[in-house]
Design a protein around this motif. Sequence first.
Motif, PDB file in Angstrom:
ATOM      1  N   TRP A 163       0.835  -1.187   0.000  1.00  0.00           N
ATOM      2  CA  TRP A 163       0.000   0.000   0.000  1.00  0.00           C
ATOM      3  C   TRP A 163       0.877   1.247   0.000  1.00  0.00           C
ATOM      4  N   LYS A 164       0.250   2.351  -0.350  1.00  0.00           N
ATOM      5  CA  LYS A 164       0.873   3.682  -0.291  1.00  0.00           C
ATOM      6  C   LYS A 164      -0.192   4.613   0.245  1.00  0.00           C
ATOM      7  N   THR A 165       0.143   5.390   1.276  1.00  0.00           N
ATOM      8  CA  THR A 165      -0.818   6.293   1.893  1.00  0.00           C
ATOM      9  C   THR A 165      -0.244   7.696   1.957  1.00  0.00           C
ATOM     10  N   LYS A 166      -1.013   8.661   1.452  1.00  0.00           N
ATOM     11  CA  LYS A 166      -0.628  10.072   1.588  1.00  0.00           C
ATOM     12  C   LYS A 166      -0.916  10.471   3.033  1.00  0.00           C
ATOM     13  N   VAL A 167       0.134  10.892   3.756  1.00  0.00           N
ATOM     14  CA  VAL A 167       0.006  11.161   5.190  1.00  0.00           C
ATOM     15  C   VAL A 167       0.243  12.622   5.565  1.00  0.00           C
ATOM     16  N   ASP A 168       0.579  13.462   4.597  1.00  0.00           N
ATOM     17  CA  ASP A 168       0.845  14.870   4.893  1.00  0.00           C
ATOM     18  C   ASP A 168       0.609  15.702   3.638  1.00  0.00           C
ATOM     19  N   LYS A 169       0.295  16.971   3.821  1.00  0.00           N
ATOM     20  CA  LYS A 169       0.112  17.864   2.666  1.00  0.00           C
ATOM     21  C   LYS A 169       1.443  18.212   2.004  1.00  0.00           C
ATOM     22  N   ALA A 170       2.540  18.101   2.760  1.00  0.00           N
ATOM     23  CA  ALA A 170       3.855  18.478   2.231  1.00  0.00           C
ATOM     24  C   ALA A 170       4.805  17.285   2.220  1.00  0.00           C
ATOM     25  N   THR A 171       5.282  16.886   3.409  1.00  0.00           N
ATOM     26  CA  THR A 171       6.257  15.796   3.462  1.00  0.00           C
ATOM     27  C   THR A 171       6.161  15.017   4.773  1.00  0.00           C
ATOM     28  N   ALA A 172       6.507  13.753   4.697  1.00  0.00           N
ATOM     29  CA  ALA A 172       6.578  12.889   5.872  1.00  0.00           C
ATOM     30  C   ALA A 172       8.049  12.750   6.244  1.00  0.00           C
ATOM     31  N   PHE A 173       8.399  13.183   7.452  1.00  0.00           N
ATOM     32  CA  PHE A 173       9.787  13.145   7.903  1.00  0.00           C
ATOM     33  C   PHE A 173      10.171  11.812   8.550  1.00  0.00           C
ATOM     34  N   GLU A 174       9.300  11.329   9.471  1.00  0.00           N
ATOM     35  CA  GLU A 174       9.668  10.191  10.311  1.00  0.00           C
ATOM     36  C   GLU A 174       8.477   9.265  10.505  1.00  0.00           C
ATOM     37  N   ILE A 175       8.781   7.999  10.800  1.00  0.00           N
ATOM     38  CA  ILE A 175       7.751   7.013  11.108  1.00  0.00           C
ATOM     39  C   ILE A 175       8.169   6.239  12.348  1.00  0.00           C
ATOM     40  N   PHE A 176       7.203   6.006  13.245  1.00  0.00           N
ATOM     41  CA  PHE A 176       7.455   5.317  14.503  1.00  0.00           C
ATOM     42  C   PHE A 176       6.429   4.205  14.679  1.00  0.00           C
ATOM     43  N   LYS A 177       6.885   3.027  15.084  1.00  0.00           N
ATOM     44  CA  LYS A 177       6.006   1.887  15.332  1.00  0.00           C
ATOM     45  C   LYS A 177       5.341   2.048  16.688  1.00  0.00           C
ATOM     46  N   ILE A 178       4.026   1.827  16.723  1.00  0.00           N
ATOM     47  CA  ILE A 178       3.275   1.745  17.973  1.00  0.00           C
ATOM     48  C   ILE A 178       2.428   0.484  17.885  1.00  0.00           C
ATOM     49  N   GLU A 179       1.739   0.150  18.960  1.00  0.00           N
ATOM     50  CA  GLU A 179       0.872  -1.021  18.919  1.00  0.00           C
ATOM     51  C   GLU A 179      -0.224  -0.812  17.871  1.00  0.00           C
ATOM     52  N   ASN A 180      -0.387  -1.776  16.988  1.00  0.00           N
ATOM     53  CA  ASN A 180      -1.418  -1.761  15.940  1.00  0.00           C
ATOM     54  C   ASN A 180      -1.273  -0.627  14.931  1.00  0.00           C
TER      55      ASN A 180
END
Length: 184
Positions: A102-119
Amino acid sequence: MTFEIEKYQVELLNKSDYNPDSNDNLNKYLKNYLTESDFKLPTIIGITILENGTEINSAIIGTEGAVTELHKTSQIIESNRILICCCDSVFCLDLPTLNLNWKTKVDKATAFEIFKIENGYIIHGEMEITRINNDGKIIWQNGGADIFVSQNEKDDFEVKDNLVKATDWNNRIYKWNLNGVEIE
């Protein structure tokens, strides 16, 4: 950047000079997940999977939005998939096939970082803080009075103890629980 995951080596390279219409590219990629655009894509990332030093798969990803740099928190590599921030989106590719899950648009400009959380995952974007589930569906998004970038280049974002903390350009601090509810 190179990562070891079980019997594979995963290489990520900034390939912003890659031209999908050219035969003169230094690297050829087996899979192409570049968004078609009338404009030059600001960030293009090459992904190569090696087993015992031999390339077994490769892919190129890129989309519209603002530039995303590769760094220690711009991706998460799990035993069966890789999640990568690239421009305004997060790409999720299967390991070792590099098929696009999958690919998901997550910001209007840019996504800097991703962090794992439960679920799921929390994404630190320039304009929004986003929570997505394991399938890339947006659970919530929160914005602020200004962009989520610090003027003094100190740590301006963290996910810790079921709390998301972000600082905007004007040094206003925001805190949300993992359900996206602002606290304090």
